[in-house]
Design a protein around this motif. Structure first.
Motif, PDB file in Angstrom:
ATOM      1  N   GLU A   4       0.852  -1.184   0.000  1.00  0.00           N
ATOM      2  CA  GLU A   4       0.000   0.000   0.000  1.00  0.00           C
ATOM      3  C   GLU A   4       0.892   1.238   0.000  1.00  0.00           C
ATOM      4  O   GLU A   4       1.825   1.353   0.800  1.00  0.00           O
ATOM      5  N   LEU A   5       0.600   2.166  -0.911  1.00  0.00           N
ATOM      6  CA  LEU A   5       1.382   3.387  -1.032  1.00  0.00           C
ATOM      7  C   LEU A   5       1.294   4.200   0.252  1.00  0.00           C
ATOM      8  O   LEU A   5       0.205   4.498   0.734  1.00  0.00           O
ATOM      9  N   GLN A   6       2.439   4.544   0.813  1.00  0.00           N
ATOM     10  CA  GLN A   6       2.509   5.343   2.030  1.00  0.00           C
ATOM     11  C   GLN A   6       2.820   6.800   1.733  1.00  0.00           C
ATOM     12  O   GLN A   6       2.532   7.673   2.526  1.00  0.00           O
ATOM     13  N   THR A   8       4.870   9.613  -1.528  1.00  0.00           N
ATOM     14  CA  THR A   8       5.759   9.828  -2.665  1.00  0.00           C
ATOM     15  C   THR A   8       6.494  11.131  -2.441  1.00  0.00           C
ATOM     16  O   THR A   8       5.906  12.109  -1.978  1.00  0.00           O
ATOM     17  N   HIS A  17       8.578   6.291  -4.480  1.00  0.00           N
ATOM     18  CA  HIS A  17       7.338   5.842  -3.843  1.00  0.00           C
ATOM     19  C   HIS A  17       7.681   4.925  -2.673  1.00  0.00           C
ATOM     20  O   HIS A  17       8.553   4.067  -2.784  1.00  0.00           O
ATOM     21  N   TYR A  19       6.193   2.103  -0.195  1.00  0.00           N
ATOM     22  CA  TYR A  19       5.119   1.129  -0.005  1.00  0.00           C
ATOM     23  C   TYR A  19       5.337   0.367   1.294  1.00  0.00           C
ATOM     24  O   TYR A  19       6.480   0.076   1.669  1.00  0.00           O
ATOM     25  N   ALA A  38       0.925   3.751  -7.914  1.00  0.00           N
ATOM     26  CA  ALA A  38      -0.479   3.425  -7.679  1.00  0.00           C
ATOM     27  C   ALA A  38      -0.725   3.243  -6.183  1.00  0.00           C
ATOM     28  O   ALA A  38       0.202   3.001  -5.412  1.00  0.00           O
ATOM     29  N   GLU A  39      -1.971   3.364  -5.780  1.00  0.00           N
ATOM     30  CA  GLU A  39      -2.322   3.195  -4.363  1.00  0.00           C
ATOM     31  C   GLU A  39      -1.931   1.818  -3.848  1.00  0.00           C
ATOM     32  O   GLU A  39      -1.526   1.656  -2.708  1.00  0.00           O
ATOM     33  N   ARG A  40      -2.080   0.814  -4.704  1.00  0.00           N
ATOM     34  CA  ARG A  40      -1.695  -0.552  -4.345  1.00  0.00           C
ATOM     35  C   ARG A  40      -0.817  -1.100  -5.461  1.00  0.00           C
ATOM     36  O   ARG A  40      -1.067  -0.844  -6.634  1.00  0.00           O
TER      37      ARG A  40
END
Length: 90
Positions: A4-6, A8, A17, A19, A38-40
């Protein structure tokens, strides 16, 4: 594993990015990469060396490169066959 993107941020001329993901042993880990955004995203890593984590499988790039190489090889072979045919006809 799915990450899951934390966040950027800009780093050395490009976006980096961050994650977070949970490995197969239930340990929360982080992965930093210029790939993704991406978010995920899928995170791949070696369970014996979790520090090798990377975003994605990178198969898209390899497939694109393979397709280009196949097309170039085909073009060279076709040109060679055409050259031989022209030489035989004349």
């Amino acid at each position: 594993m799915e990450g899951e993107l934390q966040g950027t941020h800009w780093h050395e001329g490009g976006n980096q990015h961050h994650y977070a993901y949970v490995d197969g042993h239930g340990v929360r880990r982080e992965c930093k990469s210029s790939d993704g955004g991406a978010e995920r995203a899928e995170i791949t890593y070696d369970p014996a060396d979790p520090g090798t984590a990377m975003v994605g499988r990178r198969t898209t790039g390899w497939l694109a490169l393979g397709a280009v190489l196949i097309l170039l090889t085909g073009a060279v072979l076709l040109a060679g066959v055409a050259f031989v045919v022209v030489a035989l006809v004349t």
